[in-house]
Scaffold this active site. Structure first.
Site: not given
Length: 403
Positions: A356-358
């Site tokens: 999640h781009c995290a």
């Protein structure tokens, strides 16, 4: 009481779709009024905003200025000059990081949290590495919340800026933004807030946060893609360096080039007037619904999914709290989240699996990634019930297949 059917009726893309959309933390569907505003703008004679005295140019300039005032009111800013339009939250944060990069020294530090999206991590990581400065990260407690005691220790007299999310895109966890901003100001530092995941559910108020900067993307809050916002407190505008140079951001007199005041100095090039106008229409639409009732409704759907799937099914909810925004991250015993996601997509459900781009929160809470369910007010109890059944069925099928 929140009228979910009235809200849903405004989204033809939802009503007419064969898919059940639960990927709202990635991007939201668009209300018909936004699509119409975009179409109407492009369907009429166009002028270049801020680039002429002809009637069409002045019409475009007026529409662009009106949209800026709409955003100003939405977040409680004091003046239109505090609202800078960008291409998105990532662009806004890169602009901010580039400006602070010029001030960083080997003695200074930037403080972020372990809940950040990569957009509020990688720009600061790069800036600190280039300057030889320190990037400090507020770690998480076991329940997935921020360690506020650690925050107090990390923010010190050498901190130039605290930049934190208002809500996690991985778990929906809310942060105590005001307390963090107060810590920064007490240490003589500025405070920035990434409100990208917060804004779709709660209208942010820069006065309540007492933040110096605030960023978000329009597409997260039912607006168009390609438009973002960077709020900058008026007293700090002169310290913010332009990120792009070109037409419309400076004036020339006798060979001397001087940047224009905000917001022009930060918005070089042709403006995304259509996007701004469409976003203003979106904000007007949202103003017709009570934000508290809207959030209570989506939380009720989130609570249903959680209570239905958490009872002894080998499904783990990462960083869950009933006070979170309606974002759920799941892992499965013996089954990959991506395999569940693939099976659900074949049945018409739109979710998201992965990191999640995290990188920061995923590495601490769920190193292998998660299946994320993010809920919007146009989702229905029936959709939530069908989703619960589909997840449970997919998990059992994949486990049987492994035996």
């Amino acid at each position: 009481m929140f009228d979910s059917m009235s809200f849903r009726a405004a989204f033809s893309s939802v009503i007419n779709s064969d898919f059940v959309y639960f990927d709202n933390a990635a991007t939201a569907q668009k209300p018909d009024c936004m699509v119409k505003a975009l179409s109407d703008y492009y369907g009429s004679a166009l002028g270049s905003a801020g680039r002429g005295q002809n009637p069409l140019s002045e019409k475009a300039s007026a529409a662009y200025a009106a949209a800026r005032r709409s955003v100003m009111r939405f977040i409680g800013a004091a003046k239109p000059s505090e609202i800078i339009f960008t291409t998105g939250a990532t662009d806004s944060l890169n602009m901010l990081a580039a400006s602070y990069r010029r001030r960083l020294t080997k003695k200074s530090n930037i403080v972020i949290s372990a809940l950040e999206h990569n957009a509020n991590y990688l720009p600061w990581k790069n800036a600190c590495e280039e300057a030889g400065a320190e990037l400090r990260i507020i770690e998480l407690l076991a329940d997935g919340s921020l360690d506020m005691d650690a925050a107090r220790r990390l923010i010190d007299e050498n901190t130039l800026l605290l930049s934190v999310t208002a809500a996690s895109n991985l778990t929906g966890r809310l942060t105590d933004v005001r307390a963090l901003c107060d810590m920064a100001h007490e240490a003589g530092a500025a405070a920035a807030v990434d409100a990208s995941q917060y804004v779709p559910h709660i209208a942010p108020d820069v006065n309540v946060f007492d933040c110096d900067y605030l960023v978000f993307s329009a597409h997260k809050v039912y607006g168009p893609e390609g438009l973002g916002v960077l709020y900058c407190r008026e007293s700090l505008l002169d310290t913010l360096a332009p990120f792009r140079y070109g037409g419309g951001m400076a004036e020339e007199h006798g060979g001397n080039i001087t940047p224009l005041p905000s917001p022009e100095r930060f918005e070089a090039g042709t403006h995304h007037v259509a996007g701004a106008v469409a976003f203003a229409a979106t904000l007007d639409f949202l103003s017709g619904f009570d934000a508290g009732e809207k959030l209570a409704y989506t939380r009720s759907l989130s609570d249903y999914v959680y209570s239905s799937l958490s009872a002894g099914r080998g499904i783990n909810f990462i960083g869950h709290s009933r006070e979170n925004l309606p974002v759920l991250s799941l892992t499965f015993e013996g089954v990959s989240p991506s395999d569940i996601d693939l099976m659900l997509s074949m049945r018409g459900f739109c979710l998201r699996s992965g990191k999640h781009c995290a990188f920061l929160p995923v590495s601490r809470l769920a190193a292998g990634g998660t299946l994320r369910i993010s809920i919007a007010p146009y989702n229905t109890p029936d959709e939530a019930e069908r989703l619960v059944f589909a997840i449970a069925e997919a998990k059992e099928y994949l486990l049987r297949k492994k035996i």
